[in-house]
Design a protein around this motif. Structure first.
Motif, short mmCIF file in Angstrom:
data_model
loop_
_atom_site.label_atom_id
_atom_site.label_comp_id
_atom_site.label_asym_id
_atom_site.label_seq_id
_atom_site.Cartn_x
_atom_site.Cartn_y
_atom_site.Cartn_z
N VAL A 1 73.29 -96.40 68.76
CA VAL A 1 73.39 -96.77 67.34
C VAL A 1 74.51 -96.00 66.67
O VAL A 1 75.26 -96.56 65.87
CB VAL A 1 72.03 -96.52 66.64
CG1 VAL A 1 72.16 -96.60 65.14
CG2 VAL A 1 71.00 -97.53 67.13
N VAL B 1 75.98 -107.55 68.74
CA VAL B 1 74.69 -106.87 68.91
C VAL B 1 73.53 -107.85 68.75
O VAL B 1 73.68 -108.95 68.22
CB VAL B 1 74.53 -105.72 67.90
CG1 VAL B 1 75.58 -104.64 68.11
CG2 VAL B 1 74.57 -106.23 66.47
N THR C 1 69.56 -107.73 67.19
CA THR C 1 68.61 -106.92 66.43
C THR C 1 67.23 -107.05 67.05
O THR C 1 66.99 -107.93 67.89
CB THR C 1 68.54 -107.39 64.96
OG1 THR C 1 67.99 -108.70 64.92
CG2 THR C 1 69.90 -107.35 64.30
N GLN C 2 66.30 -106.20 66.62
CA GLN C 2 64.94 -106.28 67.12
C GLN C 2 64.26 -107.57 66.71
O GLN C 2 63.32 -108.01 67.36
CB GLN C 2 64.13 -105.09 66.63
CG GLN C 2 64.55 -103.79 67.26
CD GLN C 2 63.80 -102.59 66.72
OE1 GLN C 2 62.99 -102.70 65.82
NE2 GLN C 2 64.10 -101.43 67.28
N GLU D 1 73.32 -98.35 57.40
CA GLU D 1 73.24 -99.80 57.34
C GLU D 1 74.48 -100.42 58.00
O GLU D 1 75.51 -99.78 58.12
CB GLU D 1 73.17 -100.29 55.89
CG GLU D 1 71.93 -99.88 55.16
CD GLU D 1 71.96 -100.31 53.70
OE1 GLU D 1 72.98 -100.87 53.24
OE2 GLU D 1 70.95 -100.09 53.03
N LEU E 1 76.23 -107.51 59.35
CA LEU E 1 76.35 -108.36 60.53
C LEU E 1 76.76 -109.75 60.11
O LEU E 1 76.22 -110.29 59.14
CB LEU E 1 75.01 -108.47 61.27
CG LEU E 1 74.55 -107.36 62.16
CD1 LEU E 1 73.26 -107.77 62.86
CD2 LEU E 1 75.58 -107.00 63.18
N VAL F 1 71.66 -105.07 57.69
CA VAL F 1 70.54 -104.60 58.51
C VAL F 1 70.60 -103.08 58.63
O VAL F 1 71.65 -102.47 58.49
CB VAL F 1 70.54 -105.23 59.93
CG1 VAL F 1 70.37 -106.73 59.86
CG2 VAL F 1 71.79 -104.88 60.69
N GLN G 1 70.61 -99.75 60.78
CA GLN G 1 71.19 -99.47 62.10
C GLN G 1 70.14 -99.32 63.19
O GLN G 1 70.35 -99.76 64.31
CB GLN G 1 72.02 -98.18 62.05
CG GLN G 1 73.41 -98.39 61.53
CD GLN G 1 74.26 -97.13 61.63
OE1 GLN G 1 73.74 -96.03 61.77
NE2 GLN G 1 75.55 -97.29 61.55
N ASN G 2 69.01 -98.70 62.88
CA ASN G 2 68.00 -98.46 63.91
C ASN G 2 67.31 -99.73 64.40
O ASN G 2 66.58 -99.69 65.37
CB ASN G 2 66.96 -97.45 63.41
CG ASN G 2 67.53 -96.05 63.38
OD1 ASN G 2 68.44 -95.72 64.12
ND2 ASN G 2 66.99 -95.22 62.50
N THR G 3 67.54 -100.87 63.72
CA THR G 3 66.94 -102.12 64.18
C THR G 3 67.79 -102.81 65.24
O THR G 3 67.42 -103.87 65.73
CB THR G 3 66.70 -103.09 63.03
OG1 THR G 3 67.95 -103.42 62.42
CG2 THR G 3 65.75 -102.52 62.00
N ILE G 4 68.91 -102.22 65.61
CA ILE G 4 69.74 -102.79 66.68
C ILE G 4 69.07 -102.48 68.01
O ILE G 4 68.80 -101.33 68.34
CB ILE G 4 71.17 -102.20 66.65
CG1 ILE G 4 71.84 -102.46 65.31
CG2 ILE G 4 72.00 -102.75 67.80
CD1 ILE G 4 71.99 -103.92 64.95
N ALA G 5 68.77 -103.54 68.77
CA ALA G 5 68.07 -103.37 70.04
C ALA G 5 69.03 -103.27 71.22
O ALA G 5 68.76 -102.56 72.18
CB ALA G 5 67.11 -104.54 70.26
#
Length: 97
Positions: free
Chosen positions: A38, A47, A49-50, A65, A68, A78, A80-84
């Motif tokens: 991240v 990327v 996302t979750q 943030e 996208l 979004v 940043q931590n929701t990027i899977a």
């Protein structure tokens, strides 16, 4: 009598050690790898996302943030931590020229 009291705690200690090496430690390692991924996001990376959205990073903001672009002209903001997953990484800018 003291020997038998210590012997009763040995299985408990072994169970904790096994749980640490099988569950806790791998999870911590996975969290560190995700955090590093991240932090290394940059403009142009594609990327997932979750939530399952696939998009290209347009802007990385300081407030944790990202912007996208999920379709041409459609941008979403979004966390940043929701990027899977990072599907394709852009190359760093060449500053040798």
């Amino acid at each position: 009598m003291e020997g038998s009291a210590i012997a009763q705690f040995v299985p408990l200690i072994l169970i904790f050690a096994i749980m640490y090496f099988l569950l806790i430690r791998p999870q911590q390692k996975k969290m560190k790898e995700h955090q590093k991924m991240v932090q290394n996001l940059r403009r142009g990376d594609q990327v997932v996302t979750q939530g399952g959205l696939i998009g290209k990073v347009v802007k990385v903001k300081d407030s944790n943030e990202l912007d996208l672009e999920i379709a041409e002209g459609v941008k979403v903001r979004v966390v940043q931590n929701t990027i899977a997953q990072v599907l394709s990484k852009t190359e760093p800018a060449n500053t040798d020229k």
